[in-house]
Design an enzyme around this catalytic site. Structure first.
Site, short mmCIF file in Angstrom:
data_model
loop_
_atom_site.label_atom_id
_atom_site.label_comp_id
_atom_site.label_asym_id
_atom_site.label_seq_id
_atom_site.Cartn_x
_atom_site.Cartn_y
_atom_site.Cartn_z
N GLY A 47 1.02 -1.12 -0.31
CA GLY A 47 -0.14 -0.04 0.43
C GLY A 47 0.81 1.26 -0.23
O GLY A 47 1.62 1.41 0.82
N ARG A 86 10.62 -0.81 -4.29
CA ARG A 86 9.25 -1.59 -5.65
C ARG A 86 9.21 1.10 -6.61
O ARG A 86 9.56 1.34 -5.56
CB ARG A 86 8.23 -1.41 -4.80
CG ARG A 86 7.63 -2.63 -4.22
CD ARG A 86 6.50 -2.53 -3.68
NE ARG A 86 5.53 -3.15 -4.71
CZ ARG A 86 4.28 -3.05 -4.23
NH1 ARG A 86 2.69 -3.18 -3.45
NH2 ARG A 86 3.13 -3.87 -5.62
N GLN A 195 -5.66 -9.07 -2.83
CA GLN A 195 -5.43 -8.21 -1.96
C GLN A 195 -7.01 -7.81 -1.62
O GLN A 195 -7.13 -7.49 0.08
CB GLN A 195 -4.66 -6.50 -2.10
CG GLN A 195 -3.51 -6.65 -2.34
CD GLN A 195 -3.04 -7.23 -4.12
OE1 GLN A 195 -3.47 -7.83 -4.08
NE2 GLN A 195 -1.41 -6.49 -3.88
N ASP A 236 -1.21 5.09 -6.63
CA ASP A 236 -0.17 4.83 -5.95
C ASP A 236 0.62 5.49 -6.56
O ASP A 236 1.93 6.21 -6.17
CB ASP A 236 0.94 3.40 -6.25
CG ASP A 236 0.03 2.09 -5.98
OD1 ASP A 236 -0.95 1.69 -6.03
OD2 ASP A 236 0.88 2.01 -4.79
#
Ligand code: MRU
Length: 350
Positions: A47, A86, A195, A236
């Site tokens: 997240g 990431r 998720q 994101d």
């Protein structure tokens, strides 16, 4: 009512290992920068806001445990390393830049104590600020809800993905804590890593909130049958024009919502808005291992050696977005202008 995704206890960093939920609730201690890198990479913590905060604490671990005579260098190296974990969520880079600024203020010191204290203070401030930001997103977003609202969400953008309320689920938590009634959520399962099924369904059930789990391919029928009256998702990274990246499948949900005339909202802390990118085509999209698609819970569900494409995120064009719900208020089109005004107000201390 909400979960504690990451916390500090007597100088030790703990986080819920989200890969084990919902069958096991396990809190792990993160003892090194490499372990934090792996935890982010493997989605033990995930997240966008949560990985930013986790990385900030990773920098603190580097400073706390530094044995060299150059803890500043160790901290900056840790920040560079954590930045490779990431690529898509801009919050990771935003948080690490914030840590680098603090670290750099201590370049000329011989005593490591002020550096340690400052880095810890900044990481803790980020955690506390995030909780407050999520509450504000909840407060603004709740103005869009009424008694009986039914919300469809994708992936997990709740407390597990941030602090306390989370982002996309924040309006739900806030509304229910402020006497709104009968609000319910439809959670897309969110293949490949589930998720929605593993985390959103778990988190909302834990909080006693009505949640119905559906497979991703059921979102259309649920909308056509009038079972949801709005979509709220997290993000994101938002580009300056309002194109935004979120968990793979979000784009499909946005197109379906437009077809069914259902408002589509994106809950976005301003730390997720990347004004350096003109549009969504510039957002780097993470691709993840084939096994995430060919296997479920370690069990193969596809022929071996099958070719796989596994982008972890997609980009939804801004024309599908009804509004962004930020901690500073609701932003409606034209988004570029709206974000610009909010950032200007923030820079002026408003
Ligand atoms: O791969 P994940 O689980 O980190 O993806 C998370 C999402 O896509 C969330 O919707 C996004 O990060 C917003 S979290 C408040």
């Amino acid at each position: 009512m909400t979960v504690r995704t990451l916390y500090l206890d007597e100088g030790r960093v703990h986080l819920i290992d989200q890969t084990l939920l919902p069958s096991r609730y396990e809190v792990i201690e993160i003892k090194s920068v490499d372990q934090m890198w792996e935890a982010i990479r493997a989605l033990r913590v995930r997240g966008a806001p949560a990985i930013g905060i986790a990385a900030a604490f990773g920098v603190w671990i580097a400073v706390r445990d530094s044995q060299s005579n150059d803890p500043v260098r160790d901290a900056l190296q840790a920040a560079d390393h954590l930045a490779t974990s990431r690529p898509t969520a801009v919050n990771l880079f935003w948080a690490l830049d914030r840590m680098r600024r603090i670290v750099s203020e201590h370049c000329d010191e011989t005593d490591g104590k002020p550096l340690r204290e400052a880095v810890l203070k900044e990481a803790q401030a980020m955690l506390a600020e995030d909780a407050q930001i999520c509450r504000e997103i909840g407060r603004h977003g709740a103005s869009l809800l009424h008694d009986g609202s039914s919300i469809l969400t994708h992936c997990n953008a709740g407390g597990l993905a941030a602090s306390e309320y989370g982002t996309a689920l924040a309006p739900v938590y806030w509304a229910l804590e402020h006497d709104r009634k009968m609000i319910q959520v439809y959670a897309d399962e969110t293949r490949p890593l589930l998720q929605g099924a593993r985390l959103t369904a778990w988190e909302l059930s834990q909080a006693g909130i009505g949640v119905t789990l559906i497979c991703d391919n059921m979102a259309g029928v649920v909308m056509a049958q009038g079972k949801v009256d709005m979509v709220i998702v997290g993000t994101d990274r938002v580009a300056a024009n309002g194109d935004f990246a979120n968990k793979i499948g979000t784009y499909t949900v946005a197109v379906l919502a437009r077809e069914h005339n259902i408002p589509f909202y994106v809950a976005a802390p301003l730390s997720s808005v990347d004004m350096t990118l003109a549009n969504g085509s510039q957002i780097p999209i993470e691709e993840r291992p084939a096994e995430e698609v060919t296997h479920i819970a370690g069990k193969s569900i596809a022929p071996s050696n099958i070719r796989v494409y596994n982008p972890a995120f997609d980009v939804t064009p801004h024309r599908f977005v009804t509004a962004f719900i930020t901690e500073k208020g609701i932003v409606r089109p034209p988004f570029g202008q709206g974000f610009h005004t909010l950032f200007e107000q923030m820079n002026q201390g408003a």
